[in-house]
Scaffold this active site. Structure first.
Site, PDB file in Angstrom:
ATOM      1  N   HIS A 128      37.512  48.570  34.861  1.00 58.20           N
ATOM      2  CA  HIS A 128      37.998  49.371  36.410  1.00 58.20           C
ATOM      3  C   HIS A 128      38.880  50.348  36.603  1.00 58.20           C
ATOM      4  O   HIS A 128      39.771  50.480  36.146  1.00 58.20           O
ATOM      5  CB  HIS A 128      38.227  48.073  37.617  1.00 58.20           C
ATOM      6  CG  HIS A 128      37.942  46.793  37.458  1.00 58.20           C
ATOM      7  ND1 HIS A 128      37.824  45.463  36.557  1.00 58.20           N
ATOM      8  CD2 HIS A 128      36.837  46.730  38.439  1.00 58.20           C
ATOM      9  CE1 HIS A 128      37.206  44.654  36.580  1.00 58.20           C
ATOM     10  NE2 HIS A 128      36.091  44.750  37.565  1.00 58.20           N
ATOM     11  N   ASP A 180      42.553  48.785  36.353  1.00 60.69           N
ATOM     12  CA  ASP A 180      42.643  48.843  35.541  1.00 60.69           C
ATOM     13  C   ASP A 180      43.519  49.781  35.155  1.00 60.69           C
ATOM     14  O   ASP A 180      44.470  48.886  33.743  1.00 60.69           O
ATOM     15  CB  ASP A 180      41.908  47.845  34.376  1.00 60.69           C
ATOM     16  CG  ASP A 180      40.620  47.016  34.845  1.00 60.69           C
ATOM     17  OD1 ASP A 180      41.307  46.143  36.156  1.00 60.69           O
ATOM     18  OD2 ASP A 180      39.542  47.298  34.360  1.00 60.69           O
TER      19      ASP A 180
HETATM   20  C1  XUL Z   1      34.567  39.252  38.647  1.00 63.27           C
HETATM   21  C2  XUL Z   1      34.228  39.598  37.817  1.00 63.27           C
HETATM   22  C3  XUL Z   1      34.639  40.715  37.414  1.00 63.27           C
HETATM   23  C4  XUL Z   1      33.189  42.246  37.615  1.00 63.27           C
HETATM   24  C5  XUL Z   1      33.133  43.753  37.108  1.00 63.27           C
HETATM   25  O1  XUL Z   1      34.163  37.626  38.511  1.00 63.27           O
HETATM   26  O2  XUL Z   1      33.031  39.313  36.545  1.00 63.27           O
HETATM   27  O3  XUL Z   1      35.400  41.774  36.368  1.00 63.27           O
HETATM   28  O4  XUL Z   1      32.648  42.127  36.099  1.00 63.27           O
HETATM   29  O5  XUL Z   1      34.454  43.745  38.917  1.00 63.27           O
END
Ligand code: XUL
Ligand code: CO
Length: 449
Positions: free
Chosen positions: A112, A115
Protein backbone atom coordinates in the site's frame (compact mmCIF):
# COMPACT_ATOMS: atom_id res chain seq x y z
CA UNK A 1 18.13 -13.73 -7.92
CA UNK A 2 21.02 -15.71 -6.48
CA UNK A 3 22.65 -13.22 -4.10
CA UNK A 4 20.37 -11.79 -1.43
CA UNK A 5 19.95 -8.00 -1.50
CA UNK A 6 21.73 -6.49 1.48
CA UNK A 7 21.34 -2.73 1.99
CA UNK A 8 23.31 -0.52 4.36
CA UNK A 9 22.75 -3.00 7.16
CA UNK A 10 21.76 -6.68 7.35
CA UNK A 11 18.41 -7.09 9.14
CA UNK A 12 18.18 -10.89 9.19
CA UNK A 13 21.74 -11.94 10.06
CA UNK A 14 22.44 -15.62 10.32
CA UNK A 15 19.79 -16.47 7.72
CA UNK A 16 20.90 -16.95 4.11
CA UNK A 17 19.06 -17.81 0.92
CA UNK A 18 16.40 -20.43 1.83
CA UNK A 19 17.30 -23.65 0.00
CA UNK A 20 15.10 -26.50 -1.21
CA UNK A 21 16.13 -29.61 0.74
CA UNK A 22 13.14 -31.91 0.24
CA UNK A 23 11.14 -34.08 2.60
CA UNK A 24 14.21 -35.80 4.02
CA UNK A 25 15.39 -32.57 5.67
CA UNK A 26 14.50 -31.44 9.18
CA UNK A 27 16.06 -28.01 8.65
CA UNK A 28 13.26 -25.56 9.56
CA UNK A 29 14.81 -22.93 7.28
CA UNK A 30 14.54 -25.05 4.11
CA UNK A 31 11.73 -25.84 1.69
CA UNK A 32 10.41 -29.39 1.76
CA UNK A 33 8.08 -29.13 -1.28
CA UNK A 34 8.71 -25.79 -2.99
CA UNK A 35 11.40 -26.42 -5.56
CA UNK A 36 11.19 -23.27 -7.72
CA UNK A 37 12.53 -24.85 -10.92
CA UNK A 38 10.72 -28.19 -10.69
CA UNK A 39 8.42 -28.71 -13.66
CA UNK A 40 4.77 -29.48 -12.96
CA UNK A 41 3.24 -30.08 -16.39
CA UNK A 42 4.62 -27.45 -18.74
CA UNK A 43 5.51 -24.80 -16.13
CA UNK A 44 7.89 -24.60 -13.20
CA UNK A 45 6.56 -24.32 -9.66
CA UNK A 46 7.70 -20.68 -9.58
CA UNK A 47 5.77 -19.94 -12.79
CA UNK A 48 2.60 -21.62 -11.52
CA UNK A 49 2.61 -20.13 -8.05
CA UNK A 50 3.95 -16.58 -8.59
CA UNK A 51 4.43 -15.97 -4.85
CA UNK A 52 4.41 -12.48 -3.37
CA UNK A 53 5.23 -11.18 0.11
CA UNK A 54 3.05 -8.38 1.47
CA UNK A 55 4.71 -5.28 2.86
CA UNK A 56 2.07 -4.41 5.46
CA UNK A 57 1.85 -7.49 7.68
CA UNK A 58 5.50 -8.41 7.25
CA UNK A 59 7.28 -5.09 7.90
CA UNK A 60 4.69 -2.65 9.33
CA UNK A 61 2.69 -4.69 11.80
CA UNK A 62 4.68 -5.42 14.95
CA UNK A 63 1.80 -7.39 16.46
CA UNK A 64 -0.49 -4.77 18.00
CA UNK A 65 -4.09 -5.82 18.63
CA UNK A 66 -7.11 -4.06 20.24
CA UNK A 67 -5.83 -5.14 23.66
CA UNK A 68 -2.19 -4.21 23.53
CA UNK A 69 0.77 -2.84 21.58
CA UNK A 70 3.10 -4.71 19.27
CA UNK A 71 5.30 -7.46 20.65
CA UNK A 72 7.97 -7.62 17.96
CA UNK A 73 11.05 -5.47 17.78
CA UNK A 74 11.55 -4.16 14.25
CA UNK A 75 15.06 -2.70 14.02
CA UNK A 76 14.00 -0.64 10.98
CA UNK A 77 11.26 0.99 13.03
CA UNK A 78 13.34 1.87 16.09
CA UNK A 79 14.91 5.32 16.61
CA UNK A 80 17.91 5.53 14.30
CA UNK A 81 21.22 6.66 15.72
CA UNK A 82 21.65 9.50 13.23
CA UNK A 83 19.04 11.59 11.40
CA UNK A 84 15.98 9.78 12.77
CA UNK A 85 12.79 10.69 10.87
CA UNK A 86 9.78 8.85 9.45
CA UNK A 87 11.41 8.94 6.02
CA UNK A 88 14.71 7.58 7.34
CA UNK A 89 12.83 4.70 8.98
CA UNK A 90 10.98 4.05 5.72
CA UNK A 91 14.35 3.84 3.98
CA UNK A 92 15.57 1.31 6.55
CA UNK A 93 12.34 -0.66 6.18
CA UNK A 94 12.64 -0.96 2.41
CA UNK A 95 16.13 -2.43 2.79
CA UNK A 96 14.82 -4.96 5.32
CA UNK A 97 11.95 -5.83 2.96
CA UNK A 98 14.15 -6.47 -0.09
CA UNK A 99 16.61 -8.45 2.03
CA UNK A 100 13.71 -10.64 3.15
CA UNK A 101 12.22 -11.07 -0.37
CA UNK A 102 15.55 -12.18 -1.81
CA UNK A 103 16.55 -14.47 1.05
CA UNK A 104 13.17 -16.17 0.81
CA UNK A 105 13.41 -16.33 -3.00
CA UNK A 106 9.99 -14.94 -3.93
CA UNK A 107 9.60 -13.29 -7.33
CA UNK A 108 7.05 -10.64 -6.22
CA UNK A 109 5.89 -8.27 -3.49
CA UNK A 110 2.80 -6.08 -2.89
CA UNK A 111 2.38 -2.80 -1.02
CA UNK A 112 0.00 0.00 0.00
CA UNK A 113 1.20 3.56 -0.60
CA UNK A 114 1.54 4.32 3.12
CA UNK A 115 3.19 0.99 4.02
CA UNK A 116 6.18 2.14 2.05
CA UNK A 117 6.13 5.91 2.50
CA UNK A 118 5.18 8.03 5.53
CA UNK A 119 1.61 9.37 5.34
CA UNK A 120 0.81 13.08 5.65
CA UNK A 121 -2.42 15.10 5.87
CA UNK A 122 -1.10 17.51 3.30
CA UNK A 123 -1.33 16.01 -0.21
CA UNK A 124 1.92 17.59 -1.42
CA UNK A 125 3.98 16.12 1.46
CA UNK A 126 2.35 12.71 1.04
CA UNK A 127 3.21 12.78 -2.68
CA UNK A 128 6.77 13.87 -2.05
CA UNK A 129 7.31 11.03 0.45
CA UNK A 130 5.81 8.45 -1.88
CA UNK A 131 7.82 9.59 -4.91
CA UNK A 132 11.01 9.44 -2.86
CA UNK A 133 10.31 5.87 -1.71
CA UNK A 134 9.16 4.70 -5.15
CA UNK A 135 12.51 5.80 -6.59
CA UNK A 136 14.28 3.70 -3.94
CA UNK A 137 11.96 0.74 -4.61
CA UNK A 138 12.73 0.99 -8.31
CA UNK A 139 16.48 0.77 -7.59
CA UNK A 140 16.03 -2.18 -5.27
CA UNK A 141 13.77 -4.03 -7.75
CA UNK A 142 16.49 -3.60 -10.36
CA UNK A 143 19.25 -4.76 -8.02
CA UNK A 144 17.34 -7.81 -6.78
CA UNK A 145 15.14 -8.88 -9.71
CA UNK A 146 12.08 -8.86 -7.41
CA UNK A 147 8.99 -7.48 -9.16
CA UNK A 148 5.77 -5.79 -8.10
CA UNK A 149 2.70 -8.06 -8.28
CA UNK A 150 0.35 -5.22 -7.31
CA UNK A 151 0.16 -1.84 -5.71
CA UNK A 152 -2.75 -0.31 -3.83
CA UNK A 153 -3.79 2.68 -1.73
CA UNK A 154 -4.67 2.48 1.95
CA UNK A 155 -8.07 4.23 2.06
CA UNK A 156 -9.10 2.92 5.45
CA UNK A 157 -6.55 3.70 8.22
CA UNK A 158 -6.66 7.52 8.34
CA UNK A 159 -9.61 8.84 10.44
CA UNK A 160 -10.84 10.87 7.43
CA UNK A 161 -11.98 7.55 5.92
CA UNK A 162 -14.09 6.49 8.91
CA UNK A 163 -17.29 6.77 6.81
CA UNK A 164 -15.72 5.24 3.71
CA UNK A 165 -13.57 6.51 0.84
CA UNK A 166 -15.22 6.30 -2.61
CA UNK A 167 -18.57 5.75 -0.85
CA UNK A 168 -18.11 8.47 1.78
CA UNK A 169 -21.22 10.70 2.09
CA UNK A 170 -18.87 13.73 2.02
CA UNK A 171 -17.58 14.55 -1.48
CA UNK A 172 -14.43 16.18 -0.03
CA UNK A 173 -13.35 12.77 1.28
CA UNK A 174 -14.14 11.08 -2.05
CA UNK A 175 -11.85 13.57 -3.79
CA UNK A 176 -9.11 13.07 -1.16
CA UNK A 177 -9.34 9.30 -1.72
CA UNK A 178 -8.92 9.88 -5.47
CA UNK A 179 -5.73 11.84 -4.80
CA UNK A 180 -4.32 8.77 -3.07
CA UNK A 181 -5.44 6.31 -5.74
CA UNK A 182 -3.92 8.57 -8.42
CA UNK A 183 -0.59 8.47 -6.60
CA UNK A 184 -0.75 4.73 -5.96
CA UNK A 185 -1.50 4.15 -9.66
CA UNK A 186 1.40 6.41 -10.63
CA UNK A 187 3.64 4.40 -8.28
CA UNK A 188 2.39 1.07 -9.65
CA UNK A 189 3.12 2.13 -13.22
CA UNK A 190 6.55 3.50 -12.29
CA UNK A 191 7.40 0.16 -10.63
CA UNK A 192 6.05 -2.00 -13.47
CA UNK A 193 3.25 -3.47 -11.30
CA UNK A 194 1.30 -6.18 -13.11
CA UNK A 195 -1.98 -5.54 -11.26
CA UNK A 196 -3.63 -2.85 -9.14
CA UNK A 197 -5.87 -3.78 -6.19
CA UNK A 198 -8.94 -2.11 -4.73
CA UNK A 199 -9.87 -3.61 -1.39
CA UNK A 200 -12.98 -1.77 -0.20
CA UNK A 201 -11.58 -0.99 3.28
CA UNK A 202 -14.51 0.95 4.77
CA UNK A 203 -16.75 0.92 1.68
CA UNK A 204 -19.89 -0.33 3.36
CA UNK A 205 -22.03 0.75 6.28
CA UNK A 206 -22.40 0.49 10.02
CA UNK A 207 -26.14 1.28 9.95
CA UNK A 208 -28.71 1.45 7.16
CA UNK A 209 -30.58 4.14 9.16
CA UNK A 210 -28.17 6.81 7.96
CA UNK A 211 -27.12 5.23 4.65
CA UNK A 212 -28.30 5.66 1.06
CA UNK A 213 -26.84 2.40 -0.20
CA UNK A 214 -27.79 2.86 -3.86
CA UNK A 215 -26.20 6.30 -4.02
CA UNK A 216 -23.01 5.07 -2.34
CA UNK A 217 -22.72 2.11 -4.74
CA UNK A 218 -23.23 4.41 -7.73
CA UNK A 219 -20.44 6.61 -6.37
CA UNK A 220 -18.19 3.59 -6.06
CA UNK A 221 -18.83 2.62 -9.69
CA UNK A 222 -18.15 6.20 -10.83
CA UNK A 223 -14.92 6.32 -8.80
CA UNK A 224 -13.66 2.98 -10.15
CA UNK A 225 -14.50 3.96 -13.72
CA UNK A 226 -12.58 7.23 -13.35
CA UNK A 227 -9.62 5.44 -11.72
CA UNK A 228 -9.58 2.87 -14.52
CA UNK A 229 -9.54 5.59 -17.17
CA UNK A 230 -6.79 7.50 -15.37
CA UNK A 231 -4.67 4.34 -15.05
CA UNK A 232 -5.07 3.50 -18.74
CA UNK A 233 -4.20 7.11 -19.66
CA UNK A 234 -0.81 6.84 -17.90
CA UNK A 235 0.01 3.48 -19.48
CA UNK A 236 -1.22 0.97 -16.91
CA UNK A 237 -1.91 -2.13 -19.01
CA UNK A 238 -2.31 -4.54 -16.13
CA UNK A 239 -5.39 -5.93 -14.43
CA UNK A 240 -7.49 -4.00 -11.92
CA UNK A 241 -8.53 -6.26 -9.06
CA UNK A 242 -11.37 -5.94 -6.56
CA UNK A 243 -10.86 -7.87 -3.34
CA UNK A 244 -14.16 -9.04 -1.85
CA UNK A 245 -14.75 -9.10 1.90
CA UNK A 246 -18.13 -9.29 3.67
CA UNK A 247 -17.43 -7.45 6.95
CA UNK A 248 -14.60 -6.06 9.09
CA UNK A 249 -14.07 -3.20 9.54
CA UNK A 250 -17.66 -2.29 8.54
CA UNK A 251 -20.68 -4.27 9.66
CA UNK A 252 -21.50 -4.79 6.00
CA UNK A 253 -18.95 -4.36 3.21
CA UNK A 254 -20.27 -3.66 -0.29
CA UNK A 255 -17.79 -6.03 -1.98
CA UNK A 256 -19.32 -8.89 0.02
CA UNK A 257 -18.15 -11.93 -1.94
CA UNK A 258 -17.29 -13.11 -5.47
CA UNK A 259 -20.91 -13.35 -6.59
CA UNK A 260 -21.73 -9.84 -5.33
CA UNK A 261 -18.69 -8.25 -6.96
CA UNK A 262 -19.23 -10.12 -10.25
CA UNK A 263 -22.78 -8.71 -10.38
CA UNK A 264 -21.53 -5.20 -9.59
CA UNK A 265 -18.82 -5.30 -12.28
CA UNK A 266 -21.24 -6.60 -14.91
CA UNK A 267 -23.89 -4.02 -14.00
CA UNK A 268 -21.42 -1.14 -14.36
CA UNK A 269 -19.59 -2.39 -17.46
CA UNK A 270 -16.33 -2.86 -15.54
CA UNK A 271 -15.88 -6.59 -16.16
CA UNK A 272 -13.43 -6.14 -19.04
CA UNK A 273 -10.83 -4.27 -16.98
CA UNK A 274 -11.46 -5.62 -13.50
CA UNK A 275 -11.04 -9.09 -12.05
CA UNK A 276 -11.14 -10.42 -8.50
CA UNK A 277 -8.45 -10.93 -5.91
CA UNK A 278 -9.79 -13.68 -3.67
CA UNK A 279 -8.58 -13.87 -0.09
CA UNK A 280 -9.13 -17.17 1.73
CA UNK A 281 -10.08 -15.66 5.08
CA UNK A 282 -12.50 -13.19 3.43
CA UNK A 283 -14.25 -16.07 1.69
CA UNK A 284 -14.71 -17.95 4.95
CA UNK A 285 -15.95 -14.78 6.69
CA UNK A 286 -18.69 -14.59 4.06
CA UNK A 287 -19.86 -18.08 4.93
CA UNK A 288 -18.24 -19.79 1.96
CA UNK A 289 -15.14 -21.90 1.56
CA UNK A 290 -12.02 -20.45 -0.09
CA UNK A 291 -12.54 -22.89 -2.96
CA UNK A 292 -16.14 -21.74 -3.42
CA UNK A 293 -15.28 -18.08 -3.90
CA UNK A 294 -12.41 -19.00 -6.22
CA UNK A 295 -14.74 -21.17 -8.29
CA UNK A 296 -17.45 -18.49 -8.53
CA UNK A 297 -14.85 -15.94 -9.66
CA UNK A 298 -13.31 -18.38 -12.13
CA UNK A 299 -16.69 -19.39 -13.57
CA UNK A 300 -17.30 -15.71 -14.40
CA UNK A 301 -13.87 -15.48 -16.06
CA UNK A 302 -12.93 -13.09 -13.26
CA UNK A 303 -10.40 -14.95 -11.09
CA UNK A 304 -7.37 -12.66 -11.27
CA UNK A 305 -5.24 -13.21 -8.19
CA UNK A 306 -5.20 -14.69 -4.69
CA UNK A 307 -4.47 -13.38 -1.20
CA UNK A 308 -3.23 -16.57 0.41
CA UNK A 309 -4.00 -17.02 4.10
CA UNK A 310 -6.51 -18.83 6.31
CA UNK A 311 -8.94 -18.07 9.12
CA UNK A 312 -9.59 -19.98 12.28
CA UNK A 313 -12.41 -22.51 12.40
CA UNK A 314 -13.33 -21.62 15.99
CA UNK A 315 -13.92 -17.89 15.57
CA UNK A 316 -15.21 -15.55 12.93
CA UNK A 317 -12.40 -13.02 12.68
CA UNK A 318 -10.07 -12.12 9.88
CA UNK A 319 -7.15 -13.80 11.66
CA UNK A 320 -4.94 -13.76 8.54
CA UNK A 321 -2.99 -16.87 9.51
CA UNK A 322 -0.48 -18.34 7.11
CA UNK A 323 -1.98 -21.08 4.94
CA UNK A 324 -1.02 -24.59 6.05
CA UNK A 325 -4.17 -26.58 5.31
CA UNK A 326 -3.49 -28.91 2.40
CA UNK A 327 -7.17 -29.46 1.63
CA UNK A 328 -7.42 -25.70 1.09
CA UNK A 329 -4.38 -25.50 -1.13
CA UNK A 330 -5.36 -28.55 -3.22
CA UNK A 331 -8.86 -27.09 -3.63
CA UNK A 332 -7.47 -23.71 -4.66
CA UNK A 333 -4.99 -25.17 -7.13
CA UNK A 334 -7.70 -27.34 -8.74
CA UNK A 335 -9.56 -24.13 -9.61
CA UNK A 336 -6.40 -22.32 -10.72
CA UNK A 337 -5.15 -25.19 -12.92
CA UNK A 338 -8.55 -25.73 -14.50
CA UNK A 339 -8.60 -22.10 -15.65
CA UNK A 340 -5.08 -22.37 -17.04
CA UNK A 341 -3.20 -20.44 -14.32
CA UNK A 342 -3.26 -17.13 -12.47
CA UNK A 343 -0.85 -14.94 -14.45
CA UNK A 344 -0.60 -11.98 -14.40
CA UNK A 345 -1.99 -12.54 -10.91
CA UNK A 346 -0.22 -14.52 -8.23
CA UNK A 347 -0.33 -15.84 -4.69
CA UNK A 348 0.23 -13.00 -2.24
CA UNK A 349 0.69 -13.95 1.40
CA UNK A 350 -1.74 -11.51 3.02
CA UNK A 351 -0.94 -13.19 6.32
CA UNK A 352 0.72 -12.33 9.59
CA UNK A 353 2.68 -14.31 12.14
CA UNK A 354 0.95 -14.61 15.52
CA UNK A 355 1.40 -11.87 18.14
CA UNK A 356 3.28 -14.41 20.23
CA UNK A 357 5.73 -15.12 17.39
CA UNK A 358 8.46 -12.64 18.19
CA UNK A 359 11.66 -13.95 16.57
CA UNK A 360 12.81 -12.48 13.25
CA UNK A 361 13.09 -16.08 12.06
CA UNK A 362 9.33 -16.64 12.52
CA UNK A 363 8.60 -14.53 9.43
CA UNK A 364 10.74 -16.92 7.35
CA UNK A 365 9.18 -20.03 8.91
CA UNK A 366 5.67 -18.73 8.22
CA UNK A 367 6.36 -18.04 4.55
CA UNK A 368 8.24 -21.31 4.08
CA UNK A 369 5.22 -23.19 5.47
CA UNK A 370 2.80 -21.32 3.20
CA UNK A 371 4.95 -21.83 0.11
CA UNK A 372 5.37 -25.53 0.86
CA UNK A 373 1.63 -25.93 1.44
CA UNK A 374 0.83 -24.38 -1.95
CA UNK A 375 3.62 -26.29 -3.71
CA UNK A 376 2.19 -29.56 -2.42
CA UNK A 377 -1.33 -28.38 -3.27
CA UNK A 378 -0.13 -27.71 -6.82
CA UNK A 379 1.46 -31.16 -7.15
CA UNK A 380 -1.60 -32.98 -5.83
CA UNK A 381 -4.11 -30.94 -7.86
CA UNK A 382 -2.05 -31.45 -11.02
CA UNK A 383 -1.84 -35.21 -10.41
CA UNK A 384 -5.58 -35.42 -9.71
CA UNK A 385 -6.40 -33.57 -12.93
CA UNK A 386 -3.95 -35.37 -15.21
CA UNK A 387 -3.41 -38.86 -13.80
CA UNK A 388 -6.49 -39.78 -11.74
CA UNK A 389 -10.07 -40.54 -12.81
CA UNK A 390 -11.34 -37.35 -11.04
CA UNK A 391 -12.22 -35.30 -14.16
CA UNK A 392 -13.66 -38.32 -15.97
CA UNK A 393 -15.92 -39.08 -13.02
CA UNK A 394 -17.08 -35.46 -12.87
CA UNK A 395 -17.72 -35.41 -16.60
CA UNK A 396 -19.63 -38.70 -16.54
CA UNK A 397 -21.96 -37.25 -13.91
CA UNK A 398 -23.32 -34.93 -16.62
CA UNK A 399 -23.30 -37.51 -19.44
CA UNK A 400 -27.07 -37.20 -19.92
CA UNK A 401 -26.45 -33.74 -21.39
CA UNK A 402 -23.84 -34.97 -23.89
CA UNK A 403 -26.28 -36.42 -26.41
CA UNK A 404 -29.96 -36.70 -27.28
CA UNK A 405 -32.57 -34.55 -25.56
CA UNK A 406 -30.14 -33.42 -22.82
CA UNK A 407 -27.83 -31.96 -25.46
CA UNK A 408 -30.79 -30.32 -27.22
CA UNK A 409 -31.78 -28.78 -23.86
CA UNK A 410 -28.28 -27.32 -23.37
CA UNK A 411 -28.32 -25.95 -26.90
CA UNK A 412 -31.67 -24.23 -26.41
CA UNK A 413 -33.46 -26.47 -28.91
CA UNK A 414 -36.28 -27.61 -26.62
CA UNK A 415 -39.44 -25.84 -25.43
CA UNK A 416 -40.61 -26.09 -21.84
CA UNK A 417 -43.56 -28.22 -22.97
CA UNK A 418 -41.06 -30.69 -24.54
CA UNK A 419 -39.64 -31.32 -21.05
CA UNK A 420 -43.14 -32.07 -19.81
CA UNK A 421 -43.68 -34.54 -22.64
CA UNK A 422 -40.34 -36.26 -21.98
CA UNK A 423 -41.00 -36.56 -18.26
CA UNK A 424 -44.49 -37.94 -18.88
CA UNK A 425 -43.21 -40.72 -21.13
CA UNK A 426 -40.03 -41.70 -19.22
CA UNK A 427 -41.22 -42.77 -15.78
CA UNK A 428 -39.46 -42.03 -12.48
CA UNK A 429 -35.75 -41.19 -13.03
CA UNK A 430 -33.35 -43.78 -11.61
CA UNK A 431 -31.38 -42.67 -8.53
CA UNK A 432 -27.74 -41.84 -9.33
CA UNK A 433 -25.32 -41.60 -6.41
CA UNK A 434 -23.32 -38.39 -6.04
CA UNK A 435 -20.43 -40.49 -4.65
CA UNK A 436 -18.87 -37.64 -2.67
CA UNK A 437 -16.91 -40.15 -0.57
CA UNK A 438 -15.26 -41.59 -3.66
CA UNK A 439 -13.78 -38.16 -4.49
CA UNK A 440 -12.74 -37.55 -0.87
CA UNK A 441 -10.91 -40.87 -0.79
CA UNK A 442 -9.21 -40.21 -4.12
CA UNK A 443 -7.99 -36.83 -2.89
CA UNK A 444 -6.52 -38.39 0.25
CA UNK A 445 -4.93 -41.16 -1.78
CA UNK A 446 -3.05 -38.60 -3.90
CA UNK A 447 -2.28 -36.35 -0.95
CA UNK A 448 -0.70 -39.17 1.02
CA UNK A 449 1.22 -40.64 -1.87
C1 XUL B 1 -7.71 -6.50 4.49
C2 XUL B 1 -6.94 -6.94 3.31
C3 XUL B 1 -6.05 -5.91 2.69
C4 XUL B 1 -6.00 -5.95 1.19
C5 XUL B 1 -5.23 -4.82 0.58
O1 XUL B 1 -8.48 -7.49 5.05
O2 XUL B 1 -6.99 -8.07 2.91
O3 XUL B 1 -4.78 -6.05 3.21
O4 XUL B 1 -5.46 -7.14 0.74
O5 XUL B 1 -5.71 -3.58 0.93
CO1 CO C 1 -6.04 -9.09 1.34
Amino acid sequence: MSTPFIGKREYFPGIGRIPYEGLGSDNPLAFKHYDANKKIGDKTMAEHLRFAVCYWHSFCNAGHDPFGPGTRHYPWDAPLAANDSPLARAEAKIDAAFEFFTKLGVPYYCFHDIDMAPDADDVATYEKNLKHMVALAKDRQKASGVKLLWGTANLFSHPRYMNGAATNPDFAVVARAAAQVKNALDATVELGGENYVFWGGREGYASLHNTNMKRELDHMARFLTMARDYGRSIGFNGVYLIEPKPMEPMKHQYDFDSATVAGFLLKHGLDRDFKLNIEANHATLSGHTFEHDLQVASDHGLLGSIDANRGNAQNGWDTDQFPTDLYDTVGAMLVVLRQGGLAPGGLNFDAKVRRESTDAEDLFLAHIGGMDAFARGLEVAHALLTRSPWETWRQQRYASFDSGAGKDFENGKLKFADLHALASSSGEPAKISGRQERYENLLNQYLLR
